[in-house]
Design a protein around this motif. Structure first.
Motif, PDB file in Angstrom:
ATOM      1  N   ILE A   1      65.669  80.255  67.921  1.00 47.35           N
ATOM      2  CA  ILE A   1      64.547  79.774  67.114  1.00 47.35           C
ATOM      3  C   ILE A   1      65.037  79.626  65.677  1.00 47.35           C
ATOM      4  N   VAL A   2      64.954  78.412  65.158  1.00 48.35           N
ATOM      5  CA  VAL A   2      65.295  78.178  63.758  1.00 48.35           C
ATOM      6  C   VAL A   2      63.990  77.915  63.021  1.00 48.35           C
ATOM      7  N   VAL A   3      63.588  78.843  62.169  1.00 41.95           N
ATOM      8  CA  VAL A   3      62.322  78.743  61.448  1.00 41.95           C
ATOM      9  C   VAL A   3      62.576  78.078  60.095  1.00 41.95           C
ATOM     10  N   LEU A   4      61.979  76.893  59.910  1.00 35.97           N
ATOM     11  CA  LEU A   4      62.003  76.246  58.597  1.00 35.97           C
ATOM     12  C   LEU A   4      60.876  76.870  57.792  1.00 35.97           C
ATOM     13  N   ASN A   5      61.198  77.949  57.103  1.00 37.34           N
ATOM     14  CA  ASN A   5      60.191  78.817  56.500  1.00 37.34           C
ATOM     15  C   ASN A   5      59.910  78.394  55.061  1.00 37.34           C
ATOM     16  N   ASN A   6      58.787  77.704  54.861  1.00 37.82           N
ATOM     17  CA  ASN A   6      58.382  77.305  53.510  1.00 37.82           C
ATOM     18  C   ASN A   6      57.154  78.071  53.019  1.00 37.82           C
ATOM     19  N   CYS A   7      56.762  79.089  53.790  1.00 39.38           N
ATOM     20  CA  CYS A   7      55.610  79.926  53.424  1.00 39.38           C
ATOM     21  C   CYS A   7      54.320  79.115  53.256  1.00 39.38           C
ATOM     22  N   PHE A   8      54.232  78.027  54.000  1.00 41.88           N
ATOM     23  CA  PHE A   8      53.031  77.188  53.997  1.00 41.88           C
ATOM     24  C   PHE A   8      52.777  76.678  55.416  1.00 41.88           C
ATOM     25  N   LEU A   9      51.529  76.300  55.676  1.00 42.88           N
ATOM     26  CA  LEU A   9      51.247  75.390  56.781  1.00 42.88           C
ATOM     27  C   LEU A   9      51.594  74.007  56.239  1.00 42.88           C
ATOM     28  N   GLY A  10      52.864  73.632  56.412  1.00 45.49           N
ATOM     29  CA  GLY A  10      53.468  72.584  55.602  1.00 45.49           C
ATOM     30  C   GLY A  10      52.818  71.220  55.674  1.00 45.49           C
ATOM     31  N   MET A  11      52.505  70.753  56.878  1.00 48.91           N
ATOM     32  CA  MET A  11      51.957  69.403  56.980  1.00 48.91           C
ATOM     33  C   MET A  11      50.541  69.333  56.401  1.00 48.91           C
TER      34      MET A  11
ATOM     35  N   ARG B   1      49.437  71.325  54.033  1.00 47.87           N
ATOM     36  CA  ARG B   1      49.650  71.419  52.587  1.00 47.87           C
ATOM     37  C   ARG B   1      50.060  70.066  52.002  1.00 47.87           C
ATOM     38  N   GLN B   2      50.906  69.314  52.737  1.00 47.92           N
ATOM     39  CA  GLN B   2      51.325  68.002  52.246  1.00 47.92           C
ATOM     40  C   GLN B   2      50.123  67.072  52.071  1.00 47.92           C
TER      41      GLN B   2
ATOM     42  N   GLU C   1      62.870  74.827  50.843  1.00 48.51           N
ATOM     43  CA  GLU C   1      62.070  74.377  49.705  1.00 48.51           C
ATOM     44  C   GLU C   1      60.589  74.375  50.087  1.00 48.51           C
ATOM     45  N   ALA C   2      59.764  75.052  49.287  1.00 46.48           N
ATOM     46  CA  ALA C   2      58.372  75.306  49.663  1.00 46.48           C
ATOM     47  C   ALA C   2      57.516  74.047  49.723  1.00 46.48           C
ATOM     48  N   GLU C   3      57.684  73.131  48.762  1.00 42.85           N
ATOM     49  CA  GLU C   3      56.791  71.978  48.688  1.00 42.85           C
ATOM     50  C   GLU C   3      57.507  70.670  49.009  1.00 42.85           C
ATOM     51  N   GLU C   4      58.461  70.747  49.931  1.00 41.76           N
ATOM     52  CA  GLU C   4      59.131  69.526  50.385  1.00 41.76           C
ATOM     53  C   GLU C   4      58.195  68.753  51.309  1.00 41.76           C
TER      54      GLU C   4
END
Length: 563
Positions: A467-477, A479-480, A542-545
Motif C-alpha cells: 500500500i502506497v499512501v499519497l498522504n496529503n492530510c486531506f480528502l484531496g479531491m 478539497r480540490q 504536497e498538501a494542496e497539489e
C-alpha cells in the motif's frame, strides 16, 4: 446419493471451477462453513468485513477474468455487501454473492438477522435469487454463473435459507442452461460492421475510444491489430486503461474530466469516433451538447441499452467486442486493402502529436514530494509489470495519468461508483489469484482508512500486498473542488488527525515505512516492493497539489483547466 444443500452448494462451486472463496461466517451460513471444512480444494479467505469480501472477489475477477465468489451470513452480513455489489454492477464485473437467510418458515416474520437482501439488491445486481427448495439449488447456481459471466457481465446474488442448507437431495449439476428470456447477442451485424469501415475510409480525423468492455471481452489483441493496421489514434476511459499499451505512440491517454489535453482536443475535433465497449458516462463526455459535435459515432457494445443512451450514434453495432473487432479487421483487409490509411490520416496524427508535445500531462517540480512523482517512480520501479489497484480520488486520477498501463487486467479501480476503500481489498483478491505478482494499492490517506482492517487478512494469508499512501492530510479531491469552486472553504476535508500508518502496519504484523524526503523515495519503495510481507509506505506529499487537466462540471472537454 443424496447431499445436503450445503454440500450441493460447494460441489456446484467446484463444477464452476471456483478455487477461491472470500467470506465471513455467521449463524445463517454455519452449515455451509461446517461442510466447507471437508472441501480442501476450495481455498477460503477469511476477511475482516463483508464489504472487504465483495471487493476482494471483485479484484480477483478483474485480475483473472473469472467469476469472483464470496459468502456471507444474513442480516448485517448481507447488507454489508451492498456497496461492493453496487461497485461491481457499475463496472460490469462478474460476481456471485452467496448470502445466508433465516429458515423459510420465518421469512417475513422479522426474525433475528433477517433482511430482504433480494429486494435490497435488486437495483444493483444483474439478477438475484431466493432459493426456497433444495431441489432447485444446483440449477440456480448454474444459472447464476451463466448470467454473471455472459453478455454484459455483472454481479448476481443467491440468498439461501438455513433450512435449505440442511435439506437432502440428489446432486445433479446441469451441463447446460437455457433461459428463454435471456439470450445476449454476441455476433455483430455484418452490414453494420462494413458500414463502420466505410466511415473510416471517408474520414480525415478518426479516433478510437476504448472502455472496459475491451478488457472484459479479452479483445485487446484484436484492438491492437486494428489500430496498427489503420494507424488511428486511441484514447480510453478510466475502465479502458490497459486495453491498449500506455507507451504506444498512438495512445493519447485517458479521456474526460481529468483526461489529457491531446485526448480531449482529439475527441472534440474528430470526424469519426469508434467507441468499443464504452458507455459515454458524464466523466467522459463533459457537456453533452458539445461532446464530439463534429463526429459520426460508431458504437460497439454487447449491451443494446448502452447504445444511444447518452450520445447519438451513426452506426450501432450490438455484439461482443472481440467478434466485432475481428469483423472490422476482416472487412478492412479484404475490401479496403488498397487504402493507404497512414497517408490519409497523416495530417491528423501530426496535429495530435503536436497537442501531446505542447500540452503534456505535467506538474510543477519543487523541493517537496509531489504525488505525481511518486506514481512515476512506482512505474519506473515496476516497469509496468505489476497489478495496480487504486482507491478513489486524487490518487486514482494521478495513477491513471502517470502510470503507463501496458496490459489489460493490470488496473483495478472503482470507476462507475467511485468507492473509497475499494483498492486494498481488491488488491488482496488479485494477490490471491497471482501470488507471485507484485500487487500495489495506490491509496489516499482518507480512502485507506475505510477498509484498513483487511491488513489482518493480508498478514494472516501471507499476501505481500503493498500500500502506497499519497498522504496529503486531506480528502484531496473534495478539497480540490472546494479550492476551485467553493472559495477555499475546506469544510470537513482536513485529515490531519490520522493514525500513524507505520505503527498501524506494525500492529497488524506488516511492515511500515514513511517517506518525507524526495531523495529517499525510490530507495524506500524498492525496499518495500522486495519485502515478502504486506507493507504500508506512508508518503507525505504536497498538501494542496491538484489534479490537472480538469474539466469543470458542466463544461465542454475543450474548457480544460491546465497547470
Amino acid at each position: 446419493m443424496e447431499y445436503s444443500g450445503a454440500r450441493i452448494l460447494l460441489e456446484s462451486l467446484k463444477k464452476e471451477n471456483v478455487d477461491v472463496l472470500f467470506g465471513y461466517p455467521g449463524g445463517a451460513v454455519l452449515d455451509i462453513y461446517h461442510e466447507l471444512s471437508n472441501h480442501h480444494d476450495l481455498k477460503h479467505v477469511l476477511v475482516r468485513h463483508e464489504q472487504g469480501a465483495v471487493h476482494a472477489a471483485d479484484g480477483y475477477a478483474r485480475a483473472t477474468g473469472k467469476v469472483g465468489v464470496c459468502l456471507v451470513t444474513s442480516g448485517p452480513g448481507a447488507t454489508n455487501t451492498v456497496t461492493g455489489i453496487a461497485t461491481a454492477y457499475a463496472d460490469s464485473i462478474p460476481l456471485v454473492v452467496l448470502t445466508g437467510q433465516v429458515p423459510t418458515p420465518l421469512i417475513g416474520n422479522d426474525a433475528f438477522q433477517e433482511v430482504d437482501i433480494v429486494g435490497i439488491t435488486r437495483p444493483c445486481t444483474k439478477h438475484n435469487y431466493l432459493v426456497q427448495d433444495v431441489s432447485q439449488l444446483a440449477a440456480t447456481i448454474k444459472e447464476a454463473f451463466h448470467v454473471a459471466r455472459s453478455g454484459r457481465q455483472g454481479p448476481v446474488l443467491i440468498d439461501i435459507p438455513k433450512d435449505v442448507q440442511n435439506q437432502m437431495h440428489a446432486f445433479h449439476y446441469p451441463e447446460r442452461i437455457k433461459m428463454r428470456s435471456y439470450n445476449p447477442t454476441y455476433k455483430p451485424n455484418n452490414n453494420q460492421v462494413r458500414r463502420a469501415v466505410e466511415l473510416f475510409s471517408e474520414a480525415k480525423r478518426p479516433l478510437i475510444f476504448v472502455g472496459g468492455g475491451v478488457i472484459s471481452s479479452n479483445s485487446a489483441e484484436e484492438l491492437g491489430m486494428f489500430v496498427r493496421s489503420m494507424q488511428v489514434p486511441v484514447t480510453g476511459s478510466l475502465m479502458g486503461l490497459g486495453a491498449f499499451p500506455g507507451d504506444d505512440p498512438l495512445w493519447l491517454g485517458m479521456l474526460g474530466m481529468h483526461g489529457t489535453y491531446a485526448a480531449n482536443k482529439a475527441v472534440s475535433n474528430a470526424d469519426v469516433i469508434l467507441a468499443v465497449g464504452a458507455r459515454f458516462d458524464d466523466r467522459v463526455t463533459g457537456k453533452l451538447s458539445s461532446f464530439a459535435a463534429a463526429a459520426k459515432i460508431i458504437h460497439i457494445d454487447i449491451d443494446p441499452t448502452s447504445i444511444r443512451k447518452n450520445v447519438e450514434v451513426e452506426v450501432p453495432i450490438v455484439g461482443d467486442c472481440k467478434l466485432a473487432l475481428q469483423g472490422l479487421i476482416k472487412v478492412q483487409e479484404t475490401e479496403f486493402a488498397d487504402v493507404d490509411w497512414a497517408t490519409q490520416y497523416g495530417e491528423w496524427n501530426k496535429q495530435i502529436r503536436e497537442w501531446a508535445v505542447t500540452h503534456p500531462v505535467r506538474y510543477l517540480t519543487e523541493d517537496s514530494l509531489k504525488p505525481q512523482h511518486v506514481v512515476e517512480t512506482i512505474f519506473e520501479l515496476t516497469k509496468g509489470d505489476a497489478i495496480i489497484s487504486t482507491e478513489v480520488g486524487q490518487n486514482q486520477m494521478w495513477t491513471a495519468q502517470f502510470y503507463k498501463f501496458r496490459q489489460p487486467r493490470t488496473l483495478l479501480t472503482s470507476g462507475g461508483l467511485g468507492t473509497m476503500g475499494y483498492g486494498f481489498p481488491a488488491a488482496i483478491g488479485a494477490q490471491m489469484a497471482f501470488p507471485d505478482k507484485l500487487v500495489i494499492d495506490i491509496a489516499g490517506d482518507g480512502s485507506i482508512q475505510m477498509n484498513s482492517q483487511e491488513l489482518m487478512t493480508a498478514v494472516s494469508h501471507k499476501l505481500p500486498v503493498k500500500i502506497v499512501v499519497l498522504n496529503n492530510c486531506f480528502l484531496g479531491m473534495v478539497r480540490q473542488w472546494q479550492e476551485l469552486f467553493y472559495d477555499r472553504n475546506y469544510c470537513s476535508t482536513c485529515m490531519d488527525a490520522q493514525p500513524d500508518f507505520v505503527k498501524l502496519a506494525e500492529a497488524y504484523g506488516a511492515e511500515g515505512y514513511r517517506v518525507t524526503d524526495p531523495a529517499k523515495l525510490k530507495e524506500t519503495l524498492k525496499t518495500a516492493f522486495e519485502s515478502p510481507l504486506p507493507c504500508i509506505v506512508d508518503v507525505r506529499v504536497e498538501a494542496e497539489e491538484n489534479v490537472y487537466p480538469m474539466v469543470p462540471a458542466g463544461a465542454s472537454l475543450e474548457e480544460m483547466l491546465l497547470v
